[in-house]
Design a protein around this motif. Structure first.
Motif, PDB file in Angstrom:
ATOM      1  N   ALA A  22       0.864  -1.175   0.000  1.00  0.00           N
ATOM      2  CA  ALA A  22       0.000   0.000   0.000  1.00  0.00           C
ATOM      3  C   ALA A  22       0.897   1.221   0.000  1.00  0.00           C
ATOM      4  N   GLU A  23       0.604   2.164  -0.852  1.00  0.00           N
ATOM      5  CA  GLU A  23       1.480   3.320  -0.984  1.00  0.00           C
ATOM      6  C   GLU A  23       0.686   4.611  -1.108  1.00  0.00           C
ATOM      7  N   GLN A  24       1.291   5.674  -0.608  1.00  0.00           N
ATOM      8  CA  GLN A  24       0.716   6.999  -0.751  1.00  0.00           C
ATOM      9  C   GLN A  24       1.331   7.658  -1.977  1.00  0.00           C
ATOM     10  N   LEU A  25       0.518   8.372  -2.727  1.00  0.00           N
ATOM     11  CA  LEU A  25       0.966   9.009  -3.964  1.00  0.00           C
ATOM     12  C   LEU A  25       1.100  10.513  -3.760  1.00  0.00           C
ATOM     13  N   PHE A  26       2.253  11.035  -4.153  1.00  0.00           N
ATOM     14  CA  PHE A  26       2.538  12.467  -4.066  1.00  0.00           C
ATOM     15  C   PHE A  26       2.914  12.979  -5.461  1.00  0.00           C
ATOM     16  N   PHE A  27       2.616  14.259  -5.716  1.00  0.00           N
ATOM     17  CA  PHE A  27       2.976  14.881  -6.992  1.00  0.00           C
ATOM     18  C   PHE A  27       3.470  16.300  -6.740  1.00  0.00           C
ATOM     19  N   ALA A  28       4.167  16.841  -7.728  1.00  0.00           N
ATOM     20  CA  ALA A  28       4.668  18.212  -7.620  1.00  0.00           C
ATOM     21  C   ALA A  28       4.561  18.897  -8.968  1.00  0.00           C
ATOM     22  N   ASP A  29       4.289  20.210  -8.957  1.00  0.00           N
ATOM     23  CA  ASP A  29       4.241  20.963 -10.210  1.00  0.00           C
ATOM     24  C   ASP A  29       4.840  22.358 -10.078  1.00  0.00           C
ATOM     25  N   SER A  30       5.628  22.570  -9.034  1.00  0.00           N
ATOM     26  CA  SER A  30       6.315  23.855  -8.889  1.00  0.00           C
ATOM     27  C   SER A  30       7.791  23.602  -8.615  1.00  0.00           C
ATOM     28  N   PHE A  31       8.637  24.465  -9.175  1.00  0.00           N
ATOM     29  CA  PHE A  31      10.070  24.294  -9.008  1.00  0.00           C
ATOM     30  C   PHE A  31      10.472  24.572  -7.561  1.00  0.00           C
ATOM     31  N   PRO A  32      11.253  23.685  -6.979  1.00  0.00           N
ATOM     32  CA  PRO A  32      11.697  23.899  -5.599  1.00  0.00           C
ATOM     33  C   PRO A  32      12.803  24.940  -5.537  1.00  0.00           C
ATOM     34  N   THR A  33      13.004  25.480  -4.353  1.00  0.00           N
ATOM     35  CA  THR A  33      14.134  26.371  -4.123  1.00  0.00           C
ATOM     36  C   THR A  33      15.308  25.529  -3.648  1.00  0.00           C
ATOM     37  N   VAL A  34      16.297  25.380  -4.502  1.00  0.00           N
ATOM     38  CA  VAL A  34      17.433  24.509  -4.197  1.00  0.00           C
ATOM     39  C   VAL A  34      18.699  25.354  -4.085  1.00  0.00           C
ATOM     40  N   ALA A  35      19.190  25.500  -2.872  1.00  0.00           N
ATOM     41  CA  ALA A  35      20.443  26.225  -2.656  1.00  0.00           C
ATOM     42  C   ALA A  35      21.592  25.224  -2.672  1.00  0.00           C
ATOM     43  N   PRO A  36      22.633  25.454  -3.459  1.00  0.00           N
ATOM     44  CA  PRO A  36      23.746  24.497  -3.539  1.00  0.00           C
ATOM     45  C   PRO A  36      24.382  24.242  -2.175  1.00  0.00           C
ATOM     46  N   LEU A  37      24.785  23.011  -1.951  1.00  0.00           N
ATOM     47  CA  LEU A  37      25.527  22.653  -0.747  1.00  0.00           C
ATOM     48  C   LEU A  37      27.015  22.717  -1.078  1.00  0.00           C
ATOM     49  N   GLU A  38      27.710  23.665  -0.501  1.00  0.00           N
ATOM     50  CA  GLU A  38      29.105  23.882  -0.881  1.00  0.00           C
ATOM     51  C   GLU A  38      30.006  22.699  -0.563  1.00  0.00           C
ATOM     52  N   GLU A  39      29.669  21.976   0.512  1.00  0.00           N
ATOM     53  CA  GLU A  39      30.550  20.889   0.936  1.00  0.00           C
ATOM     54  C   GLU A  39      30.254  19.566   0.234  1.00  0.00           C
ATOM     55  N   LEU A  40      29.181  19.513  -0.569  1.00  0.00           N
ATOM     56  CA  LEU A  40      28.803  18.280  -1.244  1.00  0.00           C
ATOM     57  C   LEU A  40      28.582  18.545  -2.731  1.00  0.00           C
ATOM     58  N   ALA A  41      28.867  17.521  -3.537  1.00  0.00           N
ATOM     59  CA  ALA A  41      28.708  17.643  -4.988  1.00  0.00           C
ATOM     60  C   ALA A  41      27.620  16.690  -5.465  1.00  0.00           C
ATOM     61  N   VAL A  42      27.071  16.967  -6.638  1.00  0.00           N
ATOM     62  CA  VAL A  42      26.058  16.096  -7.245  1.00  0.00           C
ATOM     63  C   VAL A  42      26.664  15.416  -8.458  1.00  0.00           C
ATOM     64  N   ALA A  43      26.579  14.080  -8.493  1.00  0.00           N
ATOM     65  CA  ALA A  43      27.115  13.294  -9.605  1.00  0.00           C
ATOM     66  C   ALA A  43      25.999  12.453 -10.206  1.00  0.00           C
ATOM     67  N   ASN A  44      26.228  11.965 -11.436  1.00  0.00           N
ATOM     68  CA  ASN A  44      25.221  11.161 -12.130  1.00  0.00           C
ATOM     69  C   ASN A  44      25.719   9.759 -12.442  1.00  0.00           C
TER      70      ASN A  44
END
Length: 238
Positions: A94-116
């Motif tokens: 059983a699962e709850q469903l969530f959705f989003a349609d507005s851009f979040p405010t994302v402030a970069p974290l200086e001490e961490l990087a994002v990789a793919n």
């Protein structure tokens, strides 16, 4: 905060198609009403409540029993299992469903990087309990965003989020955070990064959290998602 009416219409279209209904089935059914999708060849029972509209799908014998059940009874795994016990009913969750349609405010974290890097997603999974890994299915997502502590000699993944496209419209999201780094907002942060990427690609982000997982629901809301429904499924024996 509420979802835009246009967003809701697109989500209803996507789920109508996913359930094998007419494109306008969910949009044209009033809130509080229930749609029955009956197939004698169905191997699962499924109950969906989305924006107040309900859908029950399964064989005719199951639909007959569901007609006397409330939404609360059908949402609980035990309710679907009990009504299908003699048919080998086995819970799929059983699962709850969530959705989003507005851009979040994302402030970069200086001490961490994002990789793919998919390899970093696998490395993150090795740091997490098996149940959490299975629930998130992060490494199997098409688009990955891994939060990395690169201050160490060997970069260490601390949290990750990703999504795969479903029904050509929705970006089905998941998130995973290594145990030592939980309760620090890192899961919400990296989820917001993935959400922003999905929306930039014209997709509607969707988050599915187990109904009893309060932490996952909290992370979803913290990432800008809005609860919109629940889905419960039971597998029948072949």
């Amino acid at each position: 905060m509420n979802l835009d009416s246009g967003t809701i219409a697109i989500i209803q279209l996507a789920w109508s198609r996913h359930l094998g209904l007419e494109d306008n089935a969910l949009a044209e059914t009033d809130s509080g009403e229930r749609i029955y999708s009956v197939s004698e060849r169905a191997q699962t029972l499924c109950f969906l409540r989305l924006f107040g509209t309900e859908v029950f799908s399964g064989p005719e014998w199951a639909a007959d029993r569901a007609r006397s059940k409330s939404a609360l009874e059908l949402t609980r795994n035990s309710g679907l299992v009990q009504m299908s016990m003699e048919h080998g009913g086995r819970t799929l969750g059983a699962e709850q469903l969530f959705f989003a349609d507005s851009f979040p405010t994302v402030a970069p974290l200086e001490e961490l990087a994002v990789a793919n890097d998919p390899g970093l997603a696998l490395a993150l999974e090795r740091l997490c309990p098996p149940d959490d890994v299975a629930e998130a299915g992060l490494a199997g997502k098409e688009d990955l965003f891994i939060l990395v502590d690169d201050s160490l000699d060997e970069p260490r993944p601390v949290a990750g989020a990703g999504y795969s496209i479903t029904d050509g419209i929705l970006a089905d999201m998941s998130v995973l955070t290594a145990p030592p780094y939980r309760l620090q907002g890192l899961g919400s942060y990296i989820s917001s990064v993935a959400l922003e990427d999905a929306m930039a690609g014209g997709l509607i982000p969707q988050w599915r959290a187990p109904l009893d997982n309060v932490g996952a629901a909290r992370t979803a809301v913290g990432s800008g998602f809005i609860p919109a429904g629940v889905k419960t499924s039971v597998a029948l024996s072949a």
